[in-house]
Design a protein around this motif. Structure first.
Motif, PDB file in Angstrom:
ATOM      1  N   SER A  88       0.843  -1.194   0.000  1.00  0.00           N
ATOM      2  CA  SER A  88       0.000   0.000   0.000  1.00  0.00           C
ATOM      3  C   SER A  88       0.881   1.248   0.000  1.00  0.00           C
ATOM      4  N   ALA A  89       0.735   2.030  -1.019  1.00  0.00           N
ATOM      5  CA  ALA A  89       1.453   3.302  -1.058  1.00  0.00           C
ATOM      6  C   ALA A  89       0.947   4.194   0.078  1.00  0.00           C
ATOM      7  N   PRO A  90       1.796   5.110   0.567  1.00  0.00           N
ATOM      8  CA  PRO A  90       1.370   5.996   1.654  1.00  0.00           C
ATOM      9  C   PRO A  90       0.028   6.659   1.362  1.00  0.00           C
ATOM     10  N   GLY A  91      -0.857   6.627   2.382  1.00  0.00           N
ATOM     11  CA  GLY A  91      -2.192   7.187   2.233  1.00  0.00           C
ATOM     12  C   GLY A  91      -3.217   6.200   1.742  1.00  0.00           C
ATOM     13  N   ASN A  92      -2.801   4.968   1.368  1.00  0.00           N
ATOM     14  CA  ASN A  92      -3.715   3.943   0.833  1.00  0.00           C
ATOM     15  C   ASN A  92      -3.780   2.700   1.733  1.00  0.00           C
ATOM     16  N   GLU A  93      -3.429   2.856   3.008  1.00  0.00           N
ATOM     17  CA  GLU A  93      -3.353   1.701   3.899  1.00  0.00           C
ATOM     18  C   GLU A  93      -4.697   0.991   4.069  1.00  0.00           C
ATOM     19  N   LYS A 125      -7.288   1.034   2.087  1.00  0.00           N
ATOM     20  CA  LYS A 125      -7.623   0.415   0.806  1.00  0.00           C
ATOM     21  C   LYS A 125      -6.803  -0.866   0.607  1.00  0.00           C
ATOM     22  N   GLY A 126      -5.544  -0.850   1.040  1.00  0.00           N
ATOM     23  CA  GLY A 126      -4.700  -2.038   0.913  1.00  0.00           C
ATOM     24  C   GLY A 126      -5.188  -3.197   1.760  1.00  0.00           C
ATOM     25  N   ILE A 127      -5.602  -2.883   2.988  1.00  0.00           N
ATOM     26  CA  ILE A 127      -6.116  -3.951   3.860  1.00  0.00           C
ATOM     27  C   ILE A 127      -7.407  -4.536   3.294  1.00  0.00           C
ATOM     28  N   LYS A 128      -8.268  -3.680   2.739  1.00  0.00           N
ATOM     29  CA  LYS A 128      -9.504  -4.179   2.122  1.00  0.00           C
ATOM     30  C   LYS A 128      -9.200  -5.033   0.894  1.00  0.00           C
ATOM     31  N   THR A 129      -8.189  -4.634   0.107  1.00  0.00           N
ATOM     32  CA  THR A 129      -7.786  -5.420  -1.061  1.00  0.00           C
ATOM     33  C   THR A 129      -7.294  -6.800  -0.646  1.00  0.00           C
ATOM     34  N   ALA A 130      -6.473  -6.832   0.422  1.00  0.00           N
ATOM     35  CA  ALA A 130      -5.980  -8.115   0.931  1.00  0.00           C
ATOM     36  C   ALA A 130      -7.137  -9.004   1.379  1.00  0.00           C
ATOM     37  N   GLY A 131      -8.144  -8.402   2.020  1.00  0.00           N
ATOM     38  CA  GLY A 131      -9.308  -9.162   2.461  1.00  0.00           C
ATOM     39  C   GLY A 131     -10.074  -9.782   1.313  1.00  0.00           C
ATOM     40  N   LYS A 132     -10.222  -9.023   0.213  1.00  0.00           N
ATOM     41  CA  LYS A 132     -10.929  -9.538  -0.968  1.00  0.00           C
ATOM     42  C   LYS A 132     -10.174 -10.712  -1.594  1.00  0.00           C
ATOM     43  N   LEU A 133      -8.846 -10.613  -1.621  1.00  0.00           N
ATOM     44  CA  LEU A 133      -8.047 -11.708  -2.179  1.00  0.00           C
ATOM     45  C   LEU A 133      -8.120 -12.953  -1.300  1.00  0.00           C
ATOM     46  N   ARG A 134      -8.125 -12.758   0.015  1.00  0.00           N
ATOM     47  CA  ARG A 134      -8.249 -13.912   0.924  1.00  0.00           C
ATOM     48  C   ARG A 134      -9.598 -14.591   0.752  1.00  0.00           C
ATOM     49  N   LYS A 185       9.764 -16.262  -1.763  1.00  0.00           N
ATOM     50  CA  LYS A 185       9.157 -16.988  -2.887  1.00  0.00           C
ATOM     51  C   LYS A 185       7.654 -16.688  -3.019  1.00  0.00           C
ATOM     52  N   ILE A 186       7.308 -15.430  -2.846  1.00  0.00           N
ATOM     53  CA  ILE A 186       5.923 -14.987  -3.056  1.00  0.00           C
ATOM     54  C   ILE A 186       5.780 -14.589  -4.520  1.00  0.00           C
ATOM     55  N   ALA A 187       4.871 -15.231  -5.215  1.00  0.00           N
ATOM     56  CA  ALA A 187       4.810 -15.115  -6.672  1.00  0.00           C
ATOM     57  C   ALA A 187       4.219 -13.787  -7.163  1.00  0.00           C
ATOM     58  N   LYS A 188       3.370 -13.157  -6.368  1.00  0.00           N
ATOM     59  CA  LYS A 188       2.628 -11.989  -6.887  1.00  0.00           C
ATOM     60  C   LYS A 188       2.657 -10.835  -5.889  1.00  0.00           C
ATOM     61  N   ILE A 189       2.904  -9.627  -6.437  1.00  0.00           N
ATOM     62  CA  ILE A 189       2.829  -8.403  -5.648  1.00  0.00           C
ATOM     63  C   ILE A 189       1.668  -7.569  -6.177  1.00  0.00           C
ATOM     64  N   VAL A 190       0.797  -7.144  -5.277  1.00  0.00           N
ATOM     65  CA  VAL A 190      -0.295  -6.240  -5.648  1.00  0.00           C
ATOM     66  C   VAL A 190       0.016  -4.872  -5.041  1.00  0.00           C
ATOM     67  N   VAL A 191       0.096  -3.863  -5.905  1.00  0.00           N
ATOM     68  CA  VAL A 191       0.380  -2.501  -5.461  1.00  0.00           C
ATOM     69  C   VAL A 191      -0.919  -1.720  -5.411  1.00  0.00           C
ATOM     70  N   VAL A 192      -1.254  -1.237  -4.228  1.00  0.00           N
ATOM     71  CA  VAL A 192      -2.469  -0.452  -4.072  1.00  0.00           C
ATOM     72  C   VAL A 192      -2.097   1.038  -4.081  1.00  0.00           C
ATOM     73  N   GLU A 193      -2.369   1.626  -5.225  1.00  0.00           N
ATOM     74  CA  GLU A 193      -2.067   3.050  -5.405  1.00  0.00           C
ATOM     75  C   GLU A 193      -3.088   3.584  -6.387  1.00  0.00           C
ATOM     76  N   GLU A 194      -2.914   3.107  -7.599  1.00  0.00           N
ATOM     77  CA  GLU A 194      -3.905   3.455  -8.628  1.00  0.00           C
ATOM     78  C   GLU A 194      -4.365   2.184  -9.312  1.00  0.00           C
ATOM     79  N   ASP A 195      -4.628   1.134  -8.447  1.00  0.00           N
ATOM     80  CA  ASP A 195      -5.042  -0.177  -8.942  1.00  0.00           C
ATOM     81  C   ASP A 195      -4.036  -0.771  -9.912  1.00  0.00           C
ATOM     82  N   ILE A 196      -2.727  -0.578  -9.599  1.00  0.00           N
ATOM     83  CA  ILE A 196      -1.679  -1.152 -10.421  1.00  0.00           C
ATOM     84  C   ILE A 196      -1.320  -2.532  -9.853  1.00  0.00           C
ATOM     85  N   ASN A 197      -1.308  -3.532 -10.703  1.00  0.00           N
ATOM     86  CA  ASN A 197      -0.932  -4.897 -10.287  1.00  0.00           C
ATOM     87  C   ASN A 197       0.415  -5.260 -10.892  1.00  0.00           C
ATOM     88  N   GLU A 198       1.224  -5.962 -10.139  1.00  0.00           N
ATOM     89  CA  GLU A 198       2.463  -6.528 -10.687  1.00  0.00           C
ATOM     90  C   GLU A 198       2.302  -8.042 -10.774  1.00  0.00           C
TER      91      GLU A 198
END
Length: 396
Positions: free
Chosen positions: A342-347, A349-358, A383-396
């Protein structure tokens, strides 16, 4: 004074990460086997009154129990066994329940074994108790469940069966006191032929003594039954052997391709405790038993409720050792699927995103790093395969 705040007590250990997951996996597997066989879980207190384990028969020597006192000065123990507390519970809270009772447990037992090198004083056990039937079918059901438990690990195994009645019948015919009989039992159980022969020679030369000398050598396959009948010419024991052979044949028919059934007439553990068939289970590459049990028709009567019973316990610690030795314990290492940065200021939103993925079934961590580069380094190392960046809905 020496401090022990950084040590674990002898006979105990910490379980970390993959070890914990391995133990949990074993327990989940056994839980499924037992429940699907119609058994219901019960939990007894880790603390019991000393009296529960000091009945008419000395099943557990007091020197092997961890003892303490309660606020009223009464002597307590950490349970050294799960069957006896379940016997107590059956004779009290379950006395009016419809029989048969099918119970299972997932508990830790505590035994002080100072003479054993590399011992475990804290033993994680799971097991079943089938209470209220003396039928052959009950013995076969328990043996079948033991086979299912051994087969669950996908490796070769052996289920040994014996019958305590043979030993009891023979020692009842010799002139020996209880201490001598107990020493004979221990020597047979350990298959210590020289010491056994020396002790029995000091007691005479009766047919029963000669038969006791042969008892620990009577193990193997179906041929053991004929050898035993020749070595022990006793009519009552002949009937026991015929019954045991019938069970042996039926249990052999239940074994899978990785299993074998063996006969061991030297299985003589806990002579006061067991009354009939005894079973022990072994996994390939591990000399110690991982399953032990048998029929104990008189135990519950010592608590005032006379019902037969049969059961077994699985030593979860030992099963874990075998799997770790023979398999890839790294397969039990916890690995997250996704890490959310979660980029600064998006904490929030990041926790909610993690909840949806779980909710979709992923194992998700939230990143606790200030920069994305640090998250990438962490993900690579773990060995974590995927990083999700919560800023402007950018996924890696």
């Amino acid at each position: 004074m020496k401090r022990y705040d950084l040590l674990t007590p002898e006979g105990t250990k910490d379980l970390l990460f993959e070890e914990s997951m391995l133990h949990r996996s074993i327990k989940n597997t056994l839980d499924s086997i037992f429940r699907k066989s119609g058994y219901s879980e019960v939990i007894t207190p880790a603390l019991e009154f000393f009296d529960v384990f000091s009945l008419n028969s000395n099943y557990f020597p007091q020197e092997n129990m961890y003892k303490l006192t309660d606020s009223k000065g009464r002597l307590m123990v950490l349970r050294p066994d799960s069957t006896m507390p379940i016997a107590r519970m059956t004779a009290t809270r379950l006395k009016d329940a419809t029989l048969p009772l099918r119970l299972y447990y997932n508990q830790t037992v505590y035994r002080s074994e100072p003479a054993l090198k590399g011992r475990s004083d804290e033993i994680s056990q799971m097991g079943i108790e089938l209470i209220g039937s003396s039928m052959k079918m009950a013995d076969l059901e328990v043996c079948s469940c033991a086979i299912d438990s051994l087969e669950a690990w996908g490796m070769k195994y052996t289920l040994e069966i014996g019958h305590i009645g043979i030993f009891k019948e023979l020692v009842s015919k010799i002139d020996a006191d209880d201490n001598q009989k107990e020493e004979i039992r221990k020597l047979i159980e350990k298959k210590n032929f020289p010491a056994l022969n020396d002790m029995l020679d000091s007691l005479g030369n009766s047919p029963a003594i000669q038969s006791l000398k042969k008892l620990p050598s009577l193990f193997g396959g179906e041929e053991v039954f004929e050898k035993a009948k020749k070595a022990i010419p006793d009519e009552k024991i002949r009937f026991i052997l015929d019954d045991l052979k019938s069970i042996y044949n039926d249990v052999s028919a239940l074994c899978g391709k990785e299993g074998q059934v063996a006969v061991d007439l030297g299985l003589v553990n806990k002579t006061d405790y067991y009354t009939g068939i005894i079973i022990k289970g072994y996994l390939q590459g591990h000399g110690a038993k991982v399953i032990s049990g048998g029929r104990y028709d008189r135990l519950i009567s010592e608590f005032g409720y006379d019902v037969p019973a049969v059961g077994f316990a699985v030593d979860v610690n030992s099963v874990a050792k075998v799997i770790a030795k023979n398999g890839d314990i790294n397969s039990y290492k916890p690995v997250s699927d996704v890490i959310v940065y979660s980029a600064p200021g998006n904490e929030v939103k990041g926790i909610k995103t993690a909840g949806k993925l779980r909710a979709k079934g992923d194992v998700v961590e939230t990143a606790l790093f200030e920069t994305l580069d640090a998250v990438r380094e962490y993900a690579k190392e773990k060995k974590i395969a995927k990083i999700v960046v919560v800023e402007e809905d950018i996924n890696e």
